[in-house]
Enzyme design. Sequence first.
Site, PDB file in Angstrom:
ATOM      1  N   CYS A  17      56.502 -43.113 -13.004  1.00 14.20           N
ATOM      2  CA  CYS A  17      58.536 -42.944 -13.548  1.00 14.20           C
ATOM      3  C   CYS A  17      58.745 -43.988 -14.298  1.00 14.20           C
ATOM      4  CB  CYS A  17      58.559 -43.113 -12.461  1.00 14.20           C
ATOM      5  SG  CYS A  17      58.736 -41.750 -11.430  1.00 14.20           S
ATOM      6  N   HIS A  59      66.962 -48.174 -11.637  1.00 18.91           N
ATOM      7  CA  HIS A  59      66.252 -47.232 -11.503  1.00 18.91           C
ATOM      8  C   HIS A  59      66.909 -46.340 -10.474  1.00 18.91           C
ATOM      9  CE1 HIS A  59      62.535 -45.070 -12.105  1.00 18.91           C
ATOM     10  NE2 HIS A  59      62.438 -44.933 -10.460  1.00 18.91           N
ATOM     11  N   HIS A  81      66.309 -37.353 -11.863  1.00 26.39           N
ATOM     12  CA  HIS A  81      65.167 -38.559 -11.800  1.00 26.39           C
ATOM     13  C   HIS A  81      64.445 -37.643 -12.329  1.00 26.39           C
ATOM     14  CE1 HIS A  81      62.045 -41.085 -11.959  1.00 26.39           C
ATOM     15  NE2 HIS A  81      62.426 -41.291 -10.529  1.00 26.39           N
TER      16      HIS A  81
END
Lengths: 392, 352
Positions: free
Chosen positions: A151, A284, A318
């Site tokens: 990620c 994030h 995400h």
Amino acid sequence: MKDVVISGLGVISAAGIGVATTRESMRTGARRPGPVSVFPSQLSYPVFEVARLQQDDPAPGLRTLDLARTAVLEALQDAGLLPLPDGRRVGICLGTTVASQVNDLDFYRAYRAGAPAKLDSVERYLHGNLAGALQRSLRASGPAVTVVNACSSGADAIGIARSWITAGYCDIAVAGGADEICSVPLSGFGVLGILSSAPCRPFDRDRGGLNLGEGAGVLVLETRESLESRGRSADLVLPAYGSAIDAYHLTAPHPEGVGLEAALRWALRAAAITPEDVDFVNAHGTGTMDNDLVEAATLARVFGKDVRFLSTKGITGHTLGAAGGLEAAFTALALRDGEVPASAGFATCDPQIGIHPLAQRTRVERDHAVSTSLAFGGGNAALVLRRTRERR
Amino acid sequence: MNVAGIGIVFSRGRGLDALAAALREGWRAPTWRAVTSLPGAEMPVYAVDDALLRDRAILGQMRRADRFTKMAVLAAADAVVDAGLMVAPGSTDVGIVVASGLGSHATAFRFLDEMLEFGEAAPSPTLFSRSVQNAAASHIALHLGAHGPTTTLTQFHLSFQQALLVASAWLSEGRCSHVLVGAAEECGAVMEYVCRERIRLAPDGRIEPLRFGAAPEAVPGEGSVFFVLARDRASRCYGTLEVAPAPSLDDADLVLVDSDGLTEDETPYRAVARARAVAAYSPVYGSMMTGTAFHCAAALLMLRDRLRFAVPVTENPHRLTVSLVPEPSDPGRIECIRHGCGEQVGSVRISR
């Protein structure tokens, strides 16, 4: 050290196709999660898909590449670099997760059944390496590499591209990340118990996990000399990139945010700024219990309890390998527009976290901002961006 | 970049001594394995012996890690020991760069197995977390207790060259004093099927790397090799590694060709005919997209031992200058080249 400027931006996500529509979504905080439609699934988790993804020449089965190409072309157009000028070394550095594996269930089902498994999906994989495919189609002559750091891939790709430019490996770099909604991460994150069955709520007391999304976010980076030689100026600079690993666990962040703090402190030091110089942090902020707790505590430790921060995943979901690229681009847009979006999905303060993200749109008062990315494997990345007073 | 340490795991063993012995011995027949999904079909493979992956001291804390990760961790750990590098607790001064053409695909396919067998709501979460491409890099960091910058890269045939570029940039920026950079490849069952169906396999199990033909033959290999690269030249230094912007065949004392049958056309390698001397060792460790990393290890051994290993070929149709027996040699500069798909070419310069 060479000044690395941001001369172009390209974005595609559930928040919109292109900078203009995305900017409007950020302003209004519109959220459009829904059920998966790009592949059949029994799982009912909401996802953030890109509606109406279109290409003149769509490559079948290569949705991630289509997403990347859309963002790359917009960014290059924005930078005035289409077609690529002769004589400039243009590097391509893109992060992904899905496009780095053969995730084709039909192929694998046939293989397991002992039937002749057609290799179409393998061929697509071999031709779909993001950086390689775009290097070929753009006829770019610099280095090309695909970053697969889960990620944080997109943010790390931007950081690596920045290093290429300062090291003189290329004059211009196209950098960011791209990923599509795919059945494998949907299943994997689901069994890990970190998908929310409702629209995600990063940093909220009642957060229940993340929503998957898809998209691509790309920056064009170049030296100021390169930009000025093209008769252009830039209002955005990328002064630093920090990276550090937790060395703690494959999926859980270090409970004390060791890697994130190291990445942040390295980036601030390299940018020659103090935490007080940073206006806001695009965190994030996935909406999982662990990530948000650790990340917020680390931000408070580094920037103080009054740190202004947000997560844009409430609008995009995400997007995995795309997230770092998209969020760097969103950070750049906020600096340029002088306004930080509200952290979509946040409503109630979490007493365990102690600090809360921006609940409404806020004016940018200082010139620096930071975008953070955390990853499975324990990777952490921090990008420092700066606005200048130059007009484009 | 100064090479302070090397670690390697491949089909012929673990460690530099094993590599030196294999290079001295030359070609050895690969293992012939049944192709799982093709009844009656066999294919040659240079596979790593499972017994090599049972090092409890290094791998004891990662028993459930996959083969790909174990090979990478062993090679990385050995490189660090070889360099005598002490990683201080909490240090961010050591970077890690892992390159792979195909990554840990076997674990990714095992996760698909579970999705198909148990449904998308019931696969093993542990398997999912181990299937991410950067799991090996994460395990290396865990083993070393290193907190520096860490990245995993893939660019098929040129993955290792790109990893070296990143390492070089990190060292020159002062981001770290050392970078542990390496490559790993695994040959799992599905990939064996893909190889059997998609590429030409050497029917006699022999890669002929100097044919430079339009229809080359491969023998898939697996393994991992890592290098400790230092910004400053330490007392222990095998030589230097640098990525060259373009191959420089005329100036090199020796050109190593990383031709191994994995690309569709090897005729571009014919340009090495003008080189002073040529060598190729893919028959020793097998065909791998990151074979250049293995060739770099071989080149550094030749610098250290001041010799040129014999080239394990039976054919030299382009009449290149090659050594067919080990010879004393003192090359100052070795150039390793690999052609990827299309016009892509990567070059690594190895110097004393």
